[in-house]
Enzyme design. Structure first.
Site, PDB file in Angstrom:
ATOM      1  N   ILE A  11       0.842  -1.203   0.000  1.00  0.00           N
ATOM      2  CA  ILE A  11       0.000   0.000   0.000  1.00  0.00           C
ATOM      3  C   ILE A  11       0.877   1.253   0.000  1.00  0.00           C
ATOM      4  CG2 ILE A  11      -1.758   1.292   1.274  1.00  0.00           C
ATOM      5  CD1 ILE A  11      -2.722  -1.391  -0.031  1.00  0.00           C
ATOM      6  N   ASP A  30      11.505   3.451   4.698  1.00  0.00           N
ATOM      7  CA  ASP A  30      11.336   2.037   5.027  1.00  0.00           C
ATOM      8  C   ASP A  30      12.595   1.566   5.746  1.00  0.00           C
ATOM      9  OD1 ASP A  30       9.257  -0.290   3.735  1.00  0.00           O
ATOM     10  OD2 ASP A  30      11.113  -1.002   4.663  1.00  0.00           O
ATOM     11  N   THR A 117      -4.651  -0.698   8.451  1.00  0.00           N
ATOM     12  CA  THR A 117      -5.882  -1.230   9.054  1.00  0.00           C
ATOM     13  C   THR A 117      -5.603  -1.545  10.519  1.00  0.00           C
ATOM     14  OG1 THR A 117      -6.380  -2.221   6.926  1.00  0.00           O
ATOM     15  CG2 THR A 117      -7.589  -3.059   8.845  1.00  0.00           C
ATOM     16  N   ARG A 150      -8.961   0.986   0.256  1.00  0.00           N
ATOM     17  CA  ARG A 150      -9.950  -0.050  -0.077  1.00  0.00           C
ATOM     18  C   ARG A 150      -9.520  -0.811  -1.332  1.00  0.00           C
ATOM     19  NH1 ARG A 150     -15.303   3.773   0.778  1.00  0.00           N
ATOM     20  NH2 ARG A 150     -15.809   3.040   2.885  1.00  0.00           N
ATOM     21  N   VAL A 151      -8.224  -0.752  -1.618  1.00  0.00           N
ATOM     22  CA  VAL A 151      -7.780  -1.280  -2.920  1.00  0.00           C
ATOM     23  C   VAL A 151      -7.583  -2.787  -2.876  1.00  0.00           C
ATOM     24  CG1 VAL A 151      -6.689   0.909  -3.460  1.00  0.00           C
ATOM     25  CG2 VAL A 151      -5.324  -0.917  -2.416  1.00  0.00           C
ATOM     26  N   LYS A 202     -13.381   0.286   8.117  1.00  0.00           N
ATOM     27  CA  LYS A 202     -12.417  -0.544   7.366  1.00  0.00           C
ATOM     28  C   LYS A 202     -12.557  -2.000   7.792  1.00  0.00           C
ATOM     29  CE  LYS A 202      -9.072  -1.996   4.874  1.00  0.00           C
ATOM     30  NZ  LYS A 202      -9.189  -2.111   3.412  1.00  0.00           N
ATOM     31  N   ARG A 242     -32.037  -9.561  -4.893  1.00  0.00           N
ATOM     32  CA  ARG A 242     -31.405  -8.981  -3.683  1.00  0.00           C
ATOM     33  C   ARG A 242     -30.565 -10.006  -2.918  1.00  0.00           C
ATOM     34  NH1 ARG A 242     -35.992  -6.915  -4.584  1.00  0.00           N
ATOM     35  NH2 ARG A 242     -37.198  -8.445  -3.403  1.00  0.00           N
ATOM     36  N   CYS A 256      -5.773  -9.431   4.806  1.00  0.00           N
ATOM     37  CA  CYS A 256      -6.880  -8.493   5.072  1.00  0.00           C
ATOM     38  C   CYS A 256      -8.091  -9.242   5.609  1.00  0.00           C
ATOM     39  CB  CYS A 256      -7.261  -7.777   3.786  1.00  0.00           C
ATOM     40  SG  CYS A 256      -5.859  -7.250   2.849  1.00  0.00           S
ATOM     41  N   TYR A 312      -2.906 -16.805  -2.055  1.00  0.00           N
ATOM     42  CA  TYR A 312      -4.153 -16.648  -1.287  1.00  0.00           C
ATOM     43  C   TYR A 312      -5.339 -16.365  -2.180  1.00  0.00           C
ATOM     44  CZ  TYR A 312      -4.647 -11.504  -1.287  1.00  0.00           C
ATOM     45  OH  TYR A 312      -4.854 -10.187  -1.636  1.00  0.00           O
TER      46      TYR A 312
HETATM   47  N1  SAJ Z   1     -12.655 -15.626  -1.278  1.00  0.00           N
HETATM   48  C1  SAJ Z   1     -13.530 -16.720  -1.234  1.00  0.00           C
HETATM   49  N2  SAJ Z   1     -14.802 -16.578  -1.729  1.00  0.00           N
HETATM   50  C2  SAJ Z   1     -15.230 -15.389  -2.266  1.00  0.00           C
HETATM   51  C3  SAJ Z   1     -14.324 -14.291  -2.310  1.00  0.00           C
HETATM   52  C4  SAJ Z   1     -13.042 -14.425  -1.810  1.00  0.00           C
HETATM   53  O1  SAJ Z   1     -13.180 -17.801  -0.767  1.00  0.00           O
HETATM   54  O2  SAJ Z   1     -16.372 -15.313  -2.704  1.00  0.00           O
HETATM   55  C5  SAJ Z   1     -11.322 -15.762  -0.701  1.00  0.00           C
HETATM   56  C6  SAJ Z   1     -10.204 -15.561  -1.697  1.00  0.00           C
HETATM   57  O3  SAJ Z   1      -9.874 -16.792  -2.320  1.00  0.00           O
HETATM   58  C7  SAJ Z   1      -9.077 -15.063  -0.791  1.00  0.00           C
HETATM   59  C8  SAJ Z   1      -9.810 -14.280   0.296  1.00  0.00           C
HETATM   60  O4  SAJ Z   1     -11.156 -14.721   0.255  1.00  0.00           O
HETATM   61  O5  SAJ Z   1      -8.414 -16.165  -0.189  1.00  0.00           O
HETATM   62  C9  SAJ Z   1      -9.739 -12.766   0.163  1.00  0.00           C
HETATM   63  O6  SAJ Z   1     -10.022 -12.455  -1.153  1.00  0.00           O
HETATM   64  P1  SAJ Z   1     -10.524 -10.980  -1.594  1.00  0.00           P
HETATM   65  O7  SAJ Z   1     -11.065 -11.125  -2.958  1.00  0.00           O
HETATM   66  O8  SAJ Z   1     -11.390 -10.399  -0.566  1.00  0.00           O
HETATM   67  O9  SAJ Z   1      -9.188 -10.129  -1.743  1.00  0.00           O
HETATM   68  P2  SAJ Z   1      -8.326  -9.156  -0.814  1.00  0.00           P
HETATM   69  O10 SAJ Z   1      -8.215  -9.691   0.558  1.00  0.00           O
HETATM   70  O11 SAJ Z   1      -7.078  -8.938  -1.597  1.00  0.00           O
HETATM   71  O12 SAJ Z   1      -9.123  -7.727  -0.799  1.00  0.00           O
HETATM   72  C10 SAJ Z   1      -9.990  -7.352   0.216  1.00  0.00           C
HETATM   73  C11 SAJ Z   1     -11.003  -6.376  -0.389  1.00  0.00           C
HETATM   74  N3  SAJ Z   1     -12.049  -6.089   0.562  1.00  0.00           N
HETATM   75  C12 SAJ Z   1     -13.343  -6.226   0.168  1.00  0.00           C
HETATM   76  O13 SAJ Z   1     -13.651  -6.651  -0.938  1.00  0.00           O
HETATM   77  C13 SAJ Z   1     -14.375  -5.819   1.171  1.00  0.00           C
HETATM   78  C14 SAJ Z   1     -10.318  -5.076  -0.737  1.00  0.00           C
HETATM   79  O14 SAJ Z   1     -11.241  -4.118  -1.203  1.00  0.00           O
HETATM   80  C15 SAJ Z   1      -9.617  -4.527   0.499  1.00  0.00           C
HETATM   81  O15 SAJ Z   1      -9.006  -3.265   0.249  1.00  0.00           O
HETATM   82  C16 SAJ Z   1      -8.556  -5.528   0.901  1.00  0.00           C
HETATM   83  O16 SAJ Z   1      -9.242  -6.743   1.291  1.00  0.00           O
HETATM   84  C17 SAJ Z   1      -7.767  -4.941   2.036  1.00  0.00           C
HETATM   85  O17 SAJ Z   1      -6.590  -4.568   1.767  1.00  0.00           O
HETATM   86  O18 SAJ Z   1      -8.317  -4.721   3.111  1.00  0.00           O
END
Ligand code: SAJ
Length: 416
Positions: A11, A30, A117, A150-151, A202, A242, A256, A312
């Site tokens: 980030i 850093d 976070t 939120r990226v 967050k 919905r 995250c 992941y």
């Molecule tokens: N996963 C599932 N099923 C799903 C979606 C994801 O099993 O339906 C798993 C993925 O395989 C992965 C994990 O969840 O192991 C997380 O995946 P993710 O798609 O949520 O990716 P992150 O963690 O990189 O991103 C999240 C995002 N948060 C949300 O969508 C609410 C991102 O917007 C945040 O900025 C990020 O966390 C963060 O940095 O907090």
């Protein structure tokens, strides 16, 4: 405006580069000399689409430079890790040392923004007492707040600009100042709030996702038992205008979604019941998949399993908190030989150089991560080198008809 960004990870470096590309003078700080040396050569050591080109340009144009220590600036942005301990408690040591590191450089009128976070209360209860050592009046001479990102990895540069953001100050003037700083490059809406609300939002955003993934994973367990295909059921449920049930899988990884909900549980253990149970449900998926694997291999002596993908999530190189790493550990502890193939991961003990090498002599192929490159697997070639032709898809990603044509027995997480 001169900005000092503390912590140049996934980030911090993109954020520092965005401010630099908006014409700010930015010092990236850093503790890792490798990061600083690379940065000052205009290079990066993490994988993120478009970042290498951006960093090379802003360093060449002298808007961004690296330093091992902070400098006086108008704005200090803290983007250091907030990992979780094995006891599921927030490790705030990086935030504490980053906050302490900037105190000697703080001047009247400065703004300090925490992006990492963090548990609710980090700004007002943890950082403010440290910042008061500057002898500056907090909220009047020194402005402080929280503005979480939120990226999503792989989309960071685009989402930094276009996603909306929260500006959560310890007082309204701090919130206004935070919003003004981000308006240098953010095109998304910037919503003003206080630091505690921003900290909770967050965590709640990611917890919303974790709880919904846990619901999907619980449905997968239920459907296996009821002899229903959970993927078909979820697809049909989501036809409802919905309803948006998420996707099951072998678990939830990353630094995250797998981490942030624990920050709420830590502060509110008596209230955060669904949140804690959802975390435990998602963390149970690697052993749920391991049990399925053992059932498939129950008649085979000294079996070997090949795991496709260990990151992941798809098409990234990050294995932090990856459920597939936990799955591999469980299988190895049960005496099952495991081979691995993940083309996105450069260095990981046992990661084969290619798919066929990994699958040679194997009794079961498991699709762990739905990397784009795994969409069309060469099942006929795999059939020639494997000892038994079994295939388990944990993501409902691969067309099973191709595998069946090649003589594979096929299995699907969430389907009997
Ligand atoms: N996963 C599932 N099923 C799903 C979606 C994801 O099993 O339906 C798993 C993925 O395989 C992965 C994990 O969840 O192991 C997380 O995946 P993710 O798609 O949520 O990716 P992150 O963690 O990189 O991103 C999240 C995002 N948060 C949300 O969508 C609410 C991102 O917007 C945040 O900025 C990020 O966390 C963060 O940095 O907090």
């Amino acid at each position: 405006m001169k900005i000092c960004v503390i912590g140049l990870g996934y980030i911090g470096l993109p954020t520092a580069s965005m401010f630099a590309s908006a014409g700010c003078e930015v010092v990236g700080v850093d503790k890792n000399p490798k990061v600083i040396d690379a940065l000052n050569k205009g290079e990066i050591i993490i994988e993120e689409k478009g970042l290498a080109e951006l960093v090379s340009k802003v360093v060449k144009d002298k808007f961004l430079r690296g330093s091992l220590v902070p400098e006086e600036a108008d704005v200090f942005i803290i983007t250091v890790p907030t990992p979780i301990t094995t006891q599921k408690k927030a490790d705030m040591s990086y935030v504490i040392s980053a906050t302490e590191s900037i105190v000697p450089y703080l001047r009247k009128g400065n703004l300090v923004i925490l992006e990492s976070t963090s548990p609710v209360g980090t700004v007002d209860e943890l950082m403010i007492p440290i910042l008061e050592k500057s002898a500056l009046k907090i909220g009047e001479e020194l402005f402080v707040g929280h503005s979480p990102e939120r990226v999503i990895p792989g989309q960071i540069l685009k989402e930094l600009v276009f996603n909306s953001r929260l500006a959560g100050g310890i007082n309204p003037i701090s919130s206004e100042k935070i919003a003004k700083v981000y308006k240098t490059f953010v095109k998304g809406e910037i919503y003003l709030t206080d630091s505690r609300t921003a900290e909770l939002c967050k965590l709640a955003e990611n917890t919303y996702r974790d709880v919904n993934i846990a619901f999907a994973n619980e449905l997968a367990k239920i459907c296996e038992d009821l002899n229903i295909n959970v993927w078909e059921a979820i697809e049909l449920c989501n036809k409802h205008p919905r309803v948006n049930i998420h996707q099951p899988g072998p678990g939830v990884g990353g630094h995250c979604i797998a981490v942030d909900p624990w920050f709420i549980v830590e502060k509110q253990p008596d209230n955060a019941k669904i949140i804690e149970l959802s975390r435990k449900t998602n963390d149970s998926m690697p052993s749920f998949v391991a049990d399925r694997i053992k059932r498939i291999l129950s008649t085979i002596n000294s079996p070997k399993v090949t795991i496709l993908g260990i990151t992941y999530k798809p098409d990234v190189d990050d294995i932090r908190e990856s459920p597939l790493i936990y799955l591999i550990d469980i299988l190895k502890k049960d005496g099952i030989k495991v081979s691995i193939y993940d083309p996105h991961v450069e260095k990981y003990d046992g990661n084969a150089t290619d798919l066929i090498t990994a699958a040679t002599g194997s009794d079961l192929l498991v699709l762990g991560v739905h990397h784009g490159s795994f969409k069309e697997l060469p099942f006929h070639k795999l059939a020639e080198v494997m000892r038994h032709k079994n295939f388990l898809d944990t993501r409902n990603f691969v067309s099973l008809s191709d595998a069946k044509d090649a003589g594979f027995s096929c299995y699907l997480l969430g389907n009997n």
